[in-house]
Design an enzyme around this catalytic site. Sequence first.
Site, short mmCIF file in Angstrom:
data_model
loop_
_atom_site.label_atom_id
_atom_site.label_comp_id
_atom_site.label_asym_id
_atom_site.label_seq_id
_atom_site.Cartn_x
_atom_site.Cartn_y
_atom_site.Cartn_z
CG ASP A 1 31.11 39.53 29.70
OD1 ASP A 1 32.29 39.34 30.01
OD2 ASP A 1 30.30 40.18 30.40
CG ASP B 1 32.79 38.47 35.80
OD1 ASP B 1 32.89 37.25 35.57
OD2 ASP B 1 33.57 39.08 36.54
#
Length: 400
Positions: free
Chosen positions: A181, A183
Site C-alpha cells: 500500500d 498512503d
Amino acid sequence: MSDATYSLAATITGSDAPGLLDRLMAAVAGSDAEILDLEQTVVRGQLSIGLLVATAPESAMAVADHLAGTCARLGLSVAMSEGVGDNPTRYNRTIVTVLGRPLLTAHLATTARAIADLGGNIDRIRRLSRTPLTTVELWVSKVDAAQLRPALAQAAASAGFDVSVSAAGLARLGRRLVVMDVDSTLIQDEVIDLIAAHAGRQAEVAAITESAMRGELDFAESLRRRVGSLAGLPVGVLDEVRAAVRLTPGARTLVATLRDLGLSIGVVSGGFIEVVAPLAAELGITYARANELEVADGRLTGRIAGPIIDRAAKAATLREWAEAEHLPLARTIAIGDGANDLDMLAAAGLGIAFNAKPAVRASADTSLNVPYLDAVLFLLGLTREEVEAAAALRGAGRAH
C-alpha cells in the site's frame, strides 16, 4: 551411516579465541569421526559449540578423551553424552520472528510459553538486529504455522511486542513479489488530505473520512465524495503535493534492499496514480497502480477516471502481478495498514499489517507496530549487518 551407528554429543563452552575450532577438530581427526551436527554461537565473547559425531564403538573412548583433554588445555568446559544415531528429523519447521523496541525477556518468555503449550520445540535462535529495534528469529519444530500464528498474535498484542509466524521451506527462499500500500505505509501521508489542504477543504474531506470509518459509507462512495470536493482545483497543485510527500522511515532502504535481492516490487493504492507513479519511478519500483483523477481544461473535475481501486481490486492486482512474474501466491508478500488492504493481505503468502488499524492487525499474518518500514527485511531472515553491508555496496557503486 546406519541408524545404529554409535554417536557422541558434546557441548563446549568458554571464552572465544581464534583457532579454537581448528584445535578441537584436530584433536579427534585421527579417529575418522564423522560430523553429524555442528552449531557455534558467540555472545559477548562467550563461545558455545554443539557437536555431534559418529564413531566406531571401539574409538569412542579415545575420541572423548582427546576432546576432553584438548578442552582442558584450551580452558574450555565440555559436557558429553553417548548415544546412537543422528538427531531426529525435524518436521513442520516454522519460523517465528519476534521484534521489540525494546525486546524484553518477558516477551521471549511469552513466546516460548505459547510454543510449548502447542507442543512445539525451539531448535535454534539467532539475533537479526539490535538497532533500531531488537529482532530474534526462532526456528520451531513439531507445530504448524497455522496453529501457532493465532496464539502468538494474541499473546504479542497483549504483551506489547510484534511477532511474525511463517512456514520454513522453499516458499521463504528465492524470488518473491512484494506489494505495498502507499498512503500511511510507503509514505507517512494521506495524499487526498494533502490535496484537500490546497483546496482549503480539509474539514469537508475529514468529515467524509470519519463517516466511512463509522461504516456509513463504503470505500468507493467515500472516495467519490472526497474527490468530488476537489472539483475545480488546478492540476498543477499535484506537483506541489508530490513534492510534499514524506517517505516512511526505512522505506528507501526496504525497496533498495529488495531490489538487491532480485525481488519484484509493486505498489497499489486507493490514492492517485498522479502521485504514486512518479514515486514508484523514483524508487525503482516495477509495478504501480492507483486511481486516476479526471482532468479537464487544466482542472480537476471532481471525478475518478476509470475503475476505482478498492480492497477487491488490490487483491486482484496482487494476483495479476504474481501471474505476470510466474510466481505462486505463496511467494508473495503484501504490506498495508487499512481495511482497504484486508483482501490483499489475506491473499498473499505473507500479509503484514504495518502500524495498522486494530481490525487489520487482528486479520493479518503479521503485525509490525514500529515506525521503520525496513523492519520487514528482518521478517525475511536478513540481519541488520547484511542490510547495512548491502547499503555500503550500493554507495560504493554510485561512487564509481
